[in-house]
Scaffold this active site. Structure first.
Site, PDB file in Angstrom:
ATOM      1  N   TYR A 125      -1.754 -11.585 -26.627  1.00  0.00           N
ATOM      2  CA  TYR A 125      -1.362 -12.950 -27.016  1.00  0.00           C
ATOM      3  C   TYR A 125      -2.325 -13.484 -28.096  1.00  0.00           C
ATOM      4  O   TYR A 125      -3.555 -13.412 -27.938  1.00  0.00           O
ATOM      5  CB  TYR A 125      -1.399 -13.784 -25.735  1.00  0.00           C
ATOM      6  CG  TYR A 125      -1.218 -15.255 -25.876  1.00  0.00           C
ATOM      7  CD1 TYR A 125      -0.031 -15.790 -26.360  1.00  0.00           C
ATOM      8  CD2 TYR A 125      -2.229 -16.125 -25.482  1.00  0.00           C
ATOM      9  CE1 TYR A 125       0.134 -17.154 -26.463  1.00  0.00           C
ATOM     10  CE2 TYR A 125      -2.069 -17.502 -25.569  1.00  0.00           C
ATOM     11  CZ  TYR A 125      -0.890 -18.007 -26.066  1.00  0.00           C
ATOM     12  OH  TYR A 125      -0.729 -19.356 -26.167  1.00  0.00           O
ATOM     13  N   ASP A 148      -3.355  -9.194 -18.192  1.00  0.00           N
ATOM     14  CA  ASP A 148      -2.554 -10.419 -18.248  1.00  0.00           C
ATOM     15  C   ASP A 148      -1.172 -10.079 -17.676  1.00  0.00           C
ATOM     16  O   ASP A 148      -0.436  -9.284 -18.241  1.00  0.00           O
ATOM     17  CB  ASP A 148      -2.446 -10.916 -19.701  1.00  0.00           C
ATOM     18  CG  ASP A 148      -1.805 -12.295 -19.781  1.00  0.00           C
ATOM     19  OD1 ASP A 148      -0.811 -12.531 -19.066  1.00  0.00           O
ATOM     20  OD2 ASP A 148      -2.287 -13.135 -20.564  1.00  0.00           O
ATOM     21  N   LYS A 208       3.750 -20.897 -17.232  1.00  0.00           N
ATOM     22  CA  LYS A 208       5.095 -20.348 -17.467  1.00  0.00           C
ATOM     23  C   LYS A 208       5.935 -20.456 -16.192  1.00  0.00           C
ATOM     24  O   LYS A 208       6.449 -21.503 -15.886  1.00  0.00           O
ATOM     25  CB  LYS A 208       4.995 -18.898 -17.959  1.00  0.00           C
ATOM     26  CG  LYS A 208       3.926 -18.652 -19.010  1.00  0.00           C
ATOM     27  CD  LYS A 208       4.183 -19.376 -20.290  1.00  0.00           C
ATOM     28  CE  LYS A 208       3.043 -19.147 -21.265  1.00  0.00           C
ATOM     29  NZ  LYS A 208       3.060 -20.010 -22.400  1.00  0.00           N
ATOM     30  N   ARG A 265     -15.344 -31.339  -8.948  1.00  0.00           N
ATOM     31  CA  ARG A 265     -15.045 -30.215  -9.850  1.00  0.00           C
ATOM     32  C   ARG A 265     -14.854 -28.898  -9.098  1.00  0.00           C
ATOM     33  O   ARG A 265     -14.351 -27.924  -9.634  1.00  0.00           O
ATOM     34  CB  ARG A 265     -16.186 -30.084 -10.857  1.00  0.00           C
ATOM     35  CG  ARG A 265     -15.720 -29.709 -12.239  1.00  0.00           C
ATOM     36  CD  ARG A 265     -16.777 -29.851 -13.303  1.00  0.00           C
ATOM     37  NE  ARG A 265     -18.101 -29.511 -12.871  1.00  0.00           N
ATOM     38  CZ  ARG A 265     -19.177 -30.271 -13.048  1.00  0.00           C
ATOM     39  NH1 ARG A 265     -19.084 -31.411 -13.672  1.00  0.00           N
ATOM     40  NH2 ARG A 265     -20.354 -29.889 -12.612  1.00  0.00           N
TER      41      ARG A 265
HETATM   42  C1  LIG Z   1       0.912 -13.636 -22.099  1.00  0.00           C
HETATM   43  C2  LIG Z   1       0.280 -14.973 -22.210  1.00  0.00           C
HETATM   44  N1  LIG Z   1      -0.970 -15.156 -21.757  1.00  0.00           N
HETATM   45  C3  LIG Z   1      -1.571 -16.350 -21.853  1.00  0.00           C
HETATM   46  C4  LIG Z   1      -0.941 -17.429 -22.404  1.00  0.00           C
HETATM   47  C5  LIG Z   1      -1.668 -18.736 -22.526  1.00  0.00           C
HETATM   48  O1  LIG Z   1      -1.206 -19.638 -21.589  1.00  0.00           O
HETATM   49  P1  LIG Z   1      -1.437 -21.206 -21.777  1.00  0.00           P
HETATM   50  O2  LIG Z   1      -0.409 -21.676 -22.735  1.00  0.00           O
HETATM   51  O3  LIG Z   1      -1.291 -21.749 -20.402  1.00  0.00           O
HETATM   52  O4  LIG Z   1      -2.831 -21.381 -22.298  1.00  0.00           O
HETATM   53  C6  LIG Z   1       0.348 -17.290 -22.894  1.00  0.00           C
HETATM   54  C7  LIG Z   1       1.057 -18.445 -23.510  1.00  0.00           C
HETATM   55  O5  LIG Z   1       2.060 -18.315 -24.171  1.00  0.00           O
HETATM   56  C8  LIG Z   1       0.980 -16.026 -22.804  1.00  0.00           C
HETATM   57  O6  LIG Z   1       2.215 -15.828 -23.290  1.00  0.00           O
END
Ligand SMILES: Cc1ncc(COP(=O)(O)O)c(C=O)c1O
Length: 386
Positions: free
Chosen positions: A102, A174, A199, A49
């Site tokens: 988000y 973020d 992404k 882990r």
């Molecule tokens: C700005 C942003 N942060 C976090 C996430 C979450 O990512 P994950 O889908 O890998 O959990 C997303 C997903 O669309 C996002 O657009």
């Protein structure tokens, strides 16, 4: 050295005779030791882990990307966000979250943090230095996302850091939209940067992965200890694929950024489009902040259609053939969503028409424009805008 060159060489094995270009994938839950004393004497990994060589190479790549002191790898972008918050709060604290964040992060804050006695408050993303009005004696963290999911507000990060730093409030940004390639929050003084590597670093819409990059070693240790305590780990196969994504991310990102600008420019002249919401355009309300703090843009932007019944908006999305309906961006394929059903905000951004978010993939730009042309041409506007 530029990113494209760095990322082609990072984390690769030292060349000997017949060395593979890429690091090997080591799959293990149990790690073995030839001496009993090594089970407990610290200073090395003792269990699967805690990572593997490919995880180490990937952590190094994320640190290089963001100029960080340490990276924590997580099973998703959402868990990268939740772990960086959990590492920095305790019962009785107050946290400030941008209203543009988000949706699932909002859900975590509202349903989980509140259970542990943490007070969650949403601030308007355009607040800048006025965030002082929201600060309390127990404010522990400020969460930022710039630009905001869906609505694309750019935040005044330096102004917020100036308020947070003297009060020892942790700033968490973020940075998924920029893939860390055109925005450098840690260099501006932020404490933590979060990536949904799902992404751009996956780039192929088939892996969920996240990373938390910290400005200091102490913060990186805090986040990693939290991830370990919660039992978070990632598979070496996924880590390998994300490292593979690093090799090509600059080229893919630049191509997708170029397509997004070209498509936005074309859409801005379309008679069914009220406005485009893209921070690189001077029509964007926070364009000057983008100009000051960013060195480029991304594949993702939004448009506001001229007022039209919801059924008409859905029909436009259904007519699109290249832009598939799906929640993501940064992959090789173009995507689209209508935003209004999930614009649950404390501070309403008020767009005056249906908001649609567009993610450009790697398809040909003329094909993208043609797709929108055929999808928009039959859009019937509401009476007053027809
Ligand atoms: C700005 C942003 N942060 C976090 C996430 C979450 O990512 P994950 O889908 O890998 O959990 C997303 C997903 O669309 C996002 O657009």
């Amino acid at each position: 050295m530029k990113n494209a060159t760095k990322f082609a060489h990072l984390g690769r094995p030292k060349i000997g005779i017949g060395t593979s270009v890429n690091p090997p994938i080591v799959r293990a839950s149990t790690l073995l030791f030839d001496k009993a004393d090594d089970l407990y004497n610290g200073g090395h990994r003792i269990y699967g882990r805690h990572g593997s060589p490919v995880h180490d190479a990937l952590s190094e790549a994320f640190c290089e990307l963001e100029n960080g002191a340490g990276a924590t790898l997580t099973p998703s972008g959402l868990s990268a966000n939740t772990l960086s918050i959990l590492a920095n709060v305790k019962a009785g604290d107050h946290i400030l979250v941008t209203d543009s964040s988000y949706g699932p992060i909002r859900n975590f804050c509202n349903t989980q943090l509140t259970k542990f006695g943490i007070d969650v408050e949403y601030y308007p993303p355009g607040i800048g230095a006025e965030i002082t009005k929201f600060i309390r004696s127990n404010t522990a963290c400020i969460l930022l996302e710039s630009p905001g999911s869906l609505s694309m507000e750019i935040q005044d990060l330096p102004a917020i850091i100036k308020v947070a730093k003297p009060r020892k409030i942790t700033t968490i940004v973020d940075n998924t939209w920029s893939a860390g390639l055109v925005y450098a929050p840690l260099d501006m003084g932020a404490d933590v940067v979060v990536h949904a590597a799902t992404k751009f670093f996956s780039g192929h819409s088939d892996i969920l992965f996240g990373a938390v990059v910290s400005r200091t070693k102490a913060m990186a240790m805090k986040v990693t200890k939290t991830a370990v305590a919660y039992g978070n780990s990632t598979s070496p196969d996924d880590a390998y694929q994300i490292l593979r994504g690093f090799r090509t991310v600059v080229t893919r990102f630049e191509q997708q950024e170029k397509s997004a600008i070209a498509l936005a420019k074309w859409l801005s002249k379309h008679d069914k489009v009220k406005k485009i919401v893209h921070p690189a355009f001077d029509s964007h309300p926070n364009h000057s902040l983008w100009n000051r703090d960013f060195t480029g843009s991304s594949c993702l932007f939004s448009i506001v259609l001229k007022p039209s019944p919801e059924t008409e908006v859905l029909a436009v999305l259904d007519r699109l053939k290249i832009f598939a309906k799906g929640f993501s961006f940064g992959g090789f394929e173009s995507l689209v969503i209508h935003c209004d059903p999930q614009l649950n905000r404390d501070h309403d951004p008020k767009f005056g028409g249906p908001l649609v978010r567009i993610a450009c993939g790697l398809e040909n730009i003329e094909d993208m424009k043609n797709d929108w042309q055929q999808a928009l041409s039959d859009l019937t506007l509401s009476h007053s805008d027809a």
